[in-house]
Every structure is written in structure tokens, then in C-alpha cells.
Design a protein around this motif. Structure first.
Motif, short mmCIF file in Angstrom:
data_model
loop_
_atom_site.label_atom_id
_atom_site.label_comp_id
_atom_site.label_asym_id
_atom_site.label_seq_id
_atom_site.Cartn_x
_atom_site.Cartn_y
_atom_site.Cartn_z
N ASP A 7 -40.61 -0.14 69.19
CA ASP A 7 -40.47 1.12 69.91
C ASP A 7 -40.42 2.28 68.92
N LEU A 8 -41.11 3.36 69.27
CA LEU A 8 -41.18 4.49 68.37
C LEU A 8 -39.79 5.03 68.06
N MET A 9 -39.52 5.23 66.78
CA MET A 9 -38.24 5.77 66.34
C MET A 9 -38.50 6.99 65.46
N VAL A 10 -37.84 8.09 65.75
CA VAL A 10 -37.95 9.30 64.96
C VAL A 10 -36.73 9.38 64.04
N GLU A 11 -36.96 9.40 62.75
CA GLU A 11 -35.88 9.39 61.78
C GLU A 11 -35.80 10.74 61.07
N ALA A 12 -34.60 11.24 60.88
CA ALA A 12 -34.35 12.45 60.11
C ALA A 12 -33.49 12.09 58.91
N THR A 13 -34.00 12.33 57.72
CA THR A 13 -33.28 11.96 56.51
C THR A 13 -33.16 13.19 55.60
N PRO A 14 -31.98 13.41 55.01
CA PRO A 14 -31.83 14.53 54.07
C PRO A 14 -32.46 14.19 52.73
N ARG A 15 -33.41 15.02 52.27
CA ARG A 15 -34.08 14.77 51.01
C ARG A 15 -33.48 15.57 49.86
N ARG A 16 -32.95 16.75 50.15
CA ARG A 16 -32.34 17.58 49.11
C ARG A 16 -31.13 18.30 49.71
N VAL A 17 -30.12 18.51 48.90
CA VAL A 17 -28.95 19.30 49.30
C VAL A 17 -28.73 20.36 48.24
N PHE A 18 -28.85 21.62 48.63
CA PHE A 18 -28.70 22.75 47.70
C PHE A 18 -27.35 23.42 47.99
N ALA A 19 -26.39 23.18 47.13
CA ALA A 19 -25.02 23.63 47.40
C ALA A 19 -24.43 24.36 46.20
N ASN A 20 -23.25 24.94 46.43
CA ASN A 20 -22.42 25.54 45.37
C ASN A 20 -23.09 26.70 44.64
N ALA A 21 -23.90 27.47 45.35
CA ALA A 21 -24.56 28.61 44.70
C ALA A 21 -24.21 29.95 45.34
N HIS A 22 -23.47 29.93 46.45
CA HIS A 22 -23.17 31.17 47.16
C HIS A 22 -21.66 31.34 47.33
N THR A 23 -21.18 32.50 46.90
CA THR A 23 -19.76 32.84 47.09
C THR A 23 -19.53 33.35 48.51
N TYR A 24 -20.53 34.05 49.03
CA TYR A 24 -20.41 34.63 50.37
C TYR A 24 -21.31 33.87 51.34
N HIS A 25 -21.34 34.30 52.57
CA HIS A 25 -22.02 33.54 53.61
C HIS A 25 -23.53 33.76 53.59
N ILE A 26 -24.28 32.67 53.64
CA ILE A 26 -25.73 32.74 53.66
C ILE A 26 -26.20 33.29 55.01
N ASN A 27 -27.01 34.34 54.96
CA ASN A 27 -27.53 34.92 56.21
C ASN A 27 -29.03 34.72 56.37
N SER A 28 -29.74 34.35 55.29
CA SER A 28 -31.19 34.20 55.37
C SER A 28 -31.67 33.13 54.41
N ILE A 29 -32.72 32.42 54.82
CA ILE A 29 -33.50 31.59 53.92
C ILE A 29 -34.97 31.87 54.22
N SER A 30 -35.81 31.80 53.20
CA SER A 30 -37.22 32.10 53.38
C SER A 30 -38.04 31.26 52.41
N VAL A 31 -39.06 30.59 52.94
CA VAL A 31 -39.92 29.74 52.12
C VAL A 31 -41.02 30.60 51.51
N ASN A 32 -41.24 30.44 50.23
CA ASN A 32 -42.27 31.22 49.53
C ASN A 32 -43.66 30.72 49.89
N SER A 33 -44.65 31.57 49.71
CA SER A 33 -46.03 31.19 50.04
C SER A 33 -46.60 30.20 49.04
N ASP A 34 -45.93 30.00 47.88
CA ASP A 34 -46.40 28.97 46.96
C ASP A 34 -45.92 27.58 47.36
#
Length: 501
Positions: free
Chosen positions: A215-242
Motif C-alpha cells: 500500500d502506498l506510503m508517504v514518508e516525511a523525513t528530516p534531512r537537515r536541521v539548521f539551529a542555534n543561529a538566531h537570538t530573536y524570532h525568525i519571521n521569514s525564510i526565502s530560497v535563493n534562485s541558485d
């Protein structure tokens, strides 16, 4: 006014903008756009609920989690604070639609494929995958509780059969891989059918493992965790065109990340003053240019936009262009600074224009003209007389988002009372529509709404004093190539489609 970065909105200053205003006298004109909005007749395709924790348990017991019956989700009305949708995002093809909620969960909906027997179901979306992206945490050094709420989701372009997306809460960004599996290996030599290790002494023959259908199973797995870089609250993320880097922005800093490196990032903007008593503005939103990987913009709580070029210097504290509209002294009031704060900034698909949202307006800026916007759309100007009460109930700090349609000819943003507004840049027509649970029959046609300010009220109008400020459309998304929109109202996700689409 001096601002202090606080737990969530810097000393109570939430850099958010709203925007819908009352249409001209008479019924709102029909909407028209280059991509085929026709006469502006929008119909409800489906209304989905972000599955609650109880629903998730039932989903796990279901054999095919991809085809959850919408009526099952619709019947469960016991939504909690954790079920409130906090972000909505189509992927680059529009076949998938992701939502994040305050409970840290990501729910992905997949578009129904068209069939000869049910052509009208082409625009419907069904649950495709659900997973817990973030968990609540506690910073013991700062005695700070870190919420699991998903602030933003951004899709990466699809390179293979799997899908990748970024999700972030206040402190941590995660890269998720979503993939399908419909076969399982069988015939191991060192393991039995239950997965237990076998005694090597009992192995007398060698078997060739084979893949068996499952039976078809959809799996979600974390590949990267980017942490410990912000002192304040993250309000935006944006992927570059590269597609190799992305940026994350908080109240005072913007960091540049490489997708392959999780333990370090490069700080490209830092507006934190040496003396925090001198802090007068904070970063509210940031986004990369859709085509030029060296260019990005960020907005501030003072209503300004800065365009930066990473080729100019490593630290982009000095902007390349500065966009600001001079304030009319006659309109100056106690609330001027608050309502001028920009809550969202978006590049057009062409990369020529920037759209910004403040509390009362949506503005379109030409990259070649910094002194004033080329277009200003009043979203809900009838709220000017209500600013005092909106300030007292904190609604004045609501952060409304804005989106372009696929051809950059129509813009959409939200308002109160579950109203959302569309503005046609070519014809200058506008329309107010409502995402209402009472009018949630599939294929139902949306009727334009109008807000009445004082005087006699027509039958089809609603008084400004009757608006429900607890019902608000903060998050919307537009299909990248078709006239299909997603509107989030608390834990309800409404999918609307242009009738002629």
C-alpha cells in the motif's frame, strides 16, 4: 519611539500590516485578469480542516492516508489553538499545497487528478501527508519557551520523485524530504520476515531479496536541521534562485545558509545597535529576488524597504536602494508608526516590482523608483475610525500577508470578518469576498461583499460595527499558474477556483 526586542513582537510592537478597504460606492466591480479570471466569478472547490490530533489518530488507522474523506475532517469541529493554520504555500507546480499550524504540524494536500467521469474534481485537494515538524522547547539559559508554531514554509523546486520543503518556527529551520513508497523488500538472508536477526548457523541457502508491492506510503523525513543561529524570532525564510542557499531573517539579523552546511551560517544583515536603547526599528520580512541570486529585499517596522546586493559587500548593512513614501503631515496620528509597519514583502514573478503590505494598504513599488510606490490599494480604509479599539484588543498588530497571481496582474490580501480582497492592476477594479463556513457547499459561487460605513445599510451590505475581528484572513496563497487560491481561516482551509478556469 524606542523598540525593545521582546519574546514575540519586540516590546509589543508587532510589525504587521493589514489591508482591505471599502469598495467604491455601489457593488464591487467584477474582477478581471490576464490569466483568465473572466468576470471574477469564484467558486468554492472544497473546504478542508487541518486534521486535529484526534483526526490524526484515525488517519493512522486508515489504510490509505492519501484519500481521507473530507466529510470526516469536516465533521470534527473541536479545533484547538494548536490547530490554527499559521502558513500556507503552494509548491512550484501547484500540485501540492502545504499548511503549517500552531501545533508545529505540517499538512500537505495533493490536487485531485482529472478523470473522465468527474472532470469537476480537478481542482480539489485531498490530504497527502501529515507530519510533526517542530516540538515545543525550553531555553533554560534564557528561561524562554520556544513555541512549536510553524512560521513559514517554503518549497524547493522538484528535482526528482521526492519533494523538499523548508519549515521554521521561531528558532529552528528544518529541511524535509517527502517521498512515496509503494514497494517493500522481502527475502533477507540475515533477517526473518518479522525483521529479527537470524542465527547464522541456521542459514544454509542464499536468497536474492525482491521488491513486493505494498500500500502506498508517504514518508516525511528530516534531512537537515539548521539551529542555534538566531537570538530573536525568525519571521521569514526565502530560497535563493541558485537553489543552493537560502536566508532566514529575525527581528535584527538576516543569515545566509548553504543547504549542505547546518553548523554555520553567514550573517549578511545586522541592524542591532551597540546600545539597545537606541533601537528604533526591526526587520519584519525578507525575500530573495526570483531571478538574481545576489539581490534581496527586507522591510522594517518603520515602513521602509531596503534592496541589497551581496556583490557590493559581505555585510549588507549598506543598502543599494531605499524605498520609502514620505508621510503626509495632515494624516499624522498616534497610530501612524504602528500602521505604517510592513508585515509582508513579495517580489513579483517577473522580478520588476515589489509588493508590500501595511495595516491599511497594499503598495506596489517599481525597482527603478524609490521615492514613492507606483500603485497604492486601500484594503480596509473604513477601519481608520476604529484604530483606537483595534489597538486596545491588539488587532492593530495583526500580520496580514499578500500574494501575486501567476501573471502579476492581480494581488490578493486578507482582512477581518473572514474577508479577503483582490485588486486588478490593469482595470483597477477590486472585489471583496468571504471565506465563510456557512457558505461552504462545493461549487458554491462567491458573492461580492461590501462594508457599509454609517448611514443606511443596504440588504447585501454589512455594517463596519458588525465586523468580527476575531475572524481574520492572515494567510493566503495563489496557484503559480492557474486561478486557484487557498485561504486560511482559523483551522479551515478554503480552496477557491475561478469559474472559467
Amino acid at each position: 519611539m524606542v523598540l525593545q526586542p521582546g519574546e514575540r513582537h519586540c516590546g509589543g510592537w508587532s510589525h504587521r500590516r493589514l489591508g482591505p478597504w471599502c469598495s467604491p460606492t455601489g457593488s464591487p466591480a467584477p474582477l478581471s485578469c490576464e490569466t483568465g479570471c473572466g468576470e471574477g466569478t469564484w467558486i468554492l472547490v472544497c473546504r478542508l480542516l487541518v486534521p486535529t490530533q484526534v483526526s490524526l489518530l484515525s488517519m493512522e488507522e486508515d489504510i490509505d492516508t492519501r484519500k481521507i474523506n473530507n466529510s470526516f475532517l469536516r465533521d470534527h469541529s473541536y479545533a484547538t489553538e494548536a490547530d490554527i493554520i499559521s502558513t500556507v504555500e503552494f509548491n512550484h507546480t501547484g500540485e501540492l499545497l502545504a499548511t503549517g499550524d500552531k501545533g508545529g504540524r505540517v499538512v500537505i494536500f495533493q490536487r485531485e487528478q482529472e478523470s473522465k467521469n468527474q472532470v469537476h474534481r480537478r481542482g480539489e485537494y485531498n490530504v497527502y501527508s501529515t507530519f510533526q515538524s517542530h516540538e515545543p522547547e525550553f531555553d533554560y539559559l534564557k528561561s524562554l519557551e520556544i513555541e512549536e508554531k510553524i512560521n513559514k514554509i517554503r518549497w524547493l523546486p522538484q528535482q526528482n520523485a521526492a519533494y523538499f520543503l523548508l519549515s521554521t518556527n521561531d528558532k529552528t529551520v528544518k529541511l524535509w524530504k517527502v517521498s512515496e513508497r509503494d514497494k517493500r523488500p522481502e527475502g533477507y538472508n540475515l533477517k526473518d520476515e518479522e525483521g529479527r536477526l537470524r542465527d547464522p548457523a541456521t542459514i544454509t541457502t542464499l536468497r536474492v531479496p525482491v521488491l513486493r508491492p505494498m500500500d502506498l506510503m508517504v514518508e516525511a523525513t528530516p534531512r537537515r536541521v539548521f539551529a542555534n543561529a538566531h537570538t530573536y524570532h525568525i519571521n521569514s525564510i526565502s530560497v535563493n534562485s541558485d537553489y543552493e542557499t537560502y536566508m532566514s531573517a529575525d527581528d535584527l539579523r538576516i543569515n545566509l545558509w548553504n543547504f549542505e552546511i547546518t553548523n554555520q551560517s553567514f550573517n549578511i544583515v545586522d541592524i542591532k545597535p551597540a546600545n539597545m536603547e537606541e533601537l528604533t526599528e526591526v526587520i519584519t520580512a525578507a525575500e530573495f529576488h526570483p531571478h538574481h541570486c545576489n539581490t534581496f529585499v527586507y522591510s522594517s517596522s518603520k515602513g521602509t524597504i531596503r534592496l541589497c546586493d551581496m556583490r557590493a559587500s559581505a555585510l549588507c548593512d549598506r543598502h543599494t536602494k531605499f524605498f520609502e513614501e514620505p508621510e503626509d503631515p495632515s494624516n499624522r496620528s498616534f497610530f501612524s508608526e504602528i500602521i505604517s509597519s510592513i508585515s509582508d514583502v513579495k517580489f513579483s514573478h517577473s522580478g520588476r516590482y515589489i509588493m508590500t503590505r501595511d495595516y491599511l494598504t497594499v503598495k506596489v513599488w517599481d525597482l527603478n523608483m524609490e521615492n514613492r510606490p507606483i500603485e497604492t490599494y486601500q484594503v480596509h480604509d473604513y477601519l481608520r475610525s476604529k484604530l483606537c479599539s483595534l489597538y486596545e484588543n491588539d488587532c492593530i498588530f495583526d500580520k496580514f500577508e499578500c500574494v501575486w497571481n501567476g501573471s502579476d496582474s492581480v494581488i490578493m490580501t486578507g482582512s477581518y470578518n473572514n474577508f479577503f480582497r483582490m485588486f486588478d492592476r490593469n482595470t483597477k477594479r477590486d472585489v471583496t469576498l468571504e471565506a465563510s463556513r456557512e457558505n461552504s457547499k462545493p461549487r458554491a459561487i462567491l458573492k461580492p461583499r461590501k462594508v457599509c460605513v454609517g448611514g443606511k445599510r443596504r440588504k447585501d451590505e454589512i455594517s463596519v460595527d458588525s465586523l468580527d475581528f476575531s475572524k481574520k484572513i492572515l494567510h493566503t496563497a495563489w496557484h503559480p499558474s492557474e486561478n486557484i487560491i487557498a485561504v486560511a481561516a482559523t483551522n479551515n482551509l478554503y480552496i477557491f477556483q475561478d469559474k472559467v478556469n
